[in-house]
Design an enzyme around this catalytic site. Sequence first.
Site, PDB file in Angstrom:
ATOM      1  N   LYS A  52      68.391  37.917  69.811  1.00  0.00           N
ATOM      2  CA  LYS A  52      67.723  37.035  68.844  1.00  0.00           C
ATOM      3  C   LYS A  52      68.662  36.723  67.687  1.00  0.00           C
ATOM      4  CE  LYS A  52      63.080  38.598  70.039  1.00  0.00           C
ATOM      5  NZ  LYS A  52      61.964  39.526  69.796  1.00  0.00           N
ATOM      6  N   GLN A  96      59.677  43.586  65.682  1.00  0.00           N
ATOM      7  CA  GLN A  96      59.826  43.796  67.128  1.00  0.00           C
ATOM      8  C   GLN A  96      58.809  44.836  67.613  1.00  0.00           C
ATOM      9  OE1 GLN A  96      61.781  42.007  69.123  1.00  0.00           O
ATOM     10  NE2 GLN A  96      61.337  43.140  70.979  1.00  0.00           N
ATOM     11  N   ASP A 119      56.014  34.927  65.335  1.00  0.00           N
ATOM     12  CA  ASP A 119      55.485  35.406  66.617  1.00  0.00           C
ATOM     13  C   ASP A 119      54.142  34.762  66.960  1.00  0.00           C
ATOM     14  OD1 ASP A 119      56.874  37.207  68.223  1.00  0.00           O
ATOM     15  OD2 ASP A 119      56.553  38.860  66.818  1.00  0.00           O
TER      16      ASP A 119
HETATM   17  N1  GUN Z   1      58.450  42.661  72.213  1.00  0.00           N
HETATM   18  C1  GUN Z   1      58.531  42.048  73.415  1.00  0.00           C
HETATM   19  N2  GUN Z   1      58.289  40.729  73.274  1.00  0.00           N
HETATM   20  C2  GUN Z   1      58.063  40.509  71.965  1.00  0.00           C
HETATM   21  C3  GUN Z   1      57.761  39.339  71.199  1.00  0.00           C
HETATM   22  O1  GUN Z   1      57.640  38.230  71.698  1.00  0.00           O
HETATM   23  N3  GUN Z   1      57.611  39.530  69.868  1.00  0.00           N
HETATM   24  C4  GUN Z   1      57.714  40.758  69.293  1.00  0.00           C
HETATM   25  N4  GUN Z   1      57.533  40.848  67.982  1.00  0.00           N
HETATM   26  N5  GUN Z   1      57.990  41.853  69.977  1.00  0.00           N
HETATM   27  C5  GUN Z   1      58.164  41.730  71.298  1.00  0.00           C
END
Ligand code: GUN
Length: 281
Positions: A52, A96, A119
């Site tokens: 990311k 996350q 998100d």
């Molecule tokens: N963990 C796995 N996929 C995601 C996501 O799309 N967002 C977040 N915040 N954590 C994740």
Amino acid sequence: MILIDGKKEAAELRGKLKKEVLALKEKYNKVPGLTVILIGDMTPSQIYVRNKEKSANEIGLNSEVIRYPETVDEKTVLQKINELNNDDSVSGILVQLPLPKHINKQKVIESISHEKDVDGLHPMNVGNLSSGYQGSIPCTPLGCYLLIKKIEPNLTGKKAVMIGRSNLNGKAMAQLLLQEDCTVTITHSKTKDLKSECLAADVIVAAVGIKQLVKGDWVKKDAIVIDVGINKTDKGIVGDVAFDEVSKVAKALTPVPGGVGPMTIACLLKNTIECFKRKMN
Ligand code: GUN
């Protein structure tokens, strides 16, 4: 069969976003900023977060990762989120998941300003999506949606089946396809006859975390099949779809890896830019 190239689509989207960031920089003399909070050292999360950060930097966003040890207390995290909510240089905040057990996930999600919730998990954004209002849309369903639309721009009247009902995937995906006038079925572990549900579908989105669950004889000829699954096996990562079998009947199918994954990250960047633009307007 169309093998949906998520890597290529994501690269194309990132290219567009990069240009958009340049234009925003020109217009406002600043760029959108994404801050990711990573708690603990769960390896998959580390890899996701690194990707990311790398992608955000590549398209010219400001990007920061705040790392805490597994043992960090909830108060410290909530205080940091509060600080980021009030920081004008931060357009988007992502915590996350999964979180350590001693940290209340709901509390954390709700503490993020819904205007910075890239998100799309804040209840305000969940409500916005289901009401058809503006707001952040969860990155993975948004990525799947863009891939599906590329294959089939007109989804009106199509039957779409979600496998899995998580907030992050199934439920949001269902809302997006409903807005496209699909007839949507959300299935889950208590669904009586999953195979029959799938056989009726023009579009299947599998996001359930069961390796190769969707078999060739579960899929109608010429259906579009999107595989969100990431399951570890001795032979590497496999999806929720039995790729070899399903590729013989589907019209289009995403591979794992190289399908949905790259689109998720590109959509996170897109969401960060959208948050910035909404604030500036
Ligand atoms: N963990 C796995 N996929 C995601 C996501 O799309 N967002 C977040 N915040 N954590 C994740």
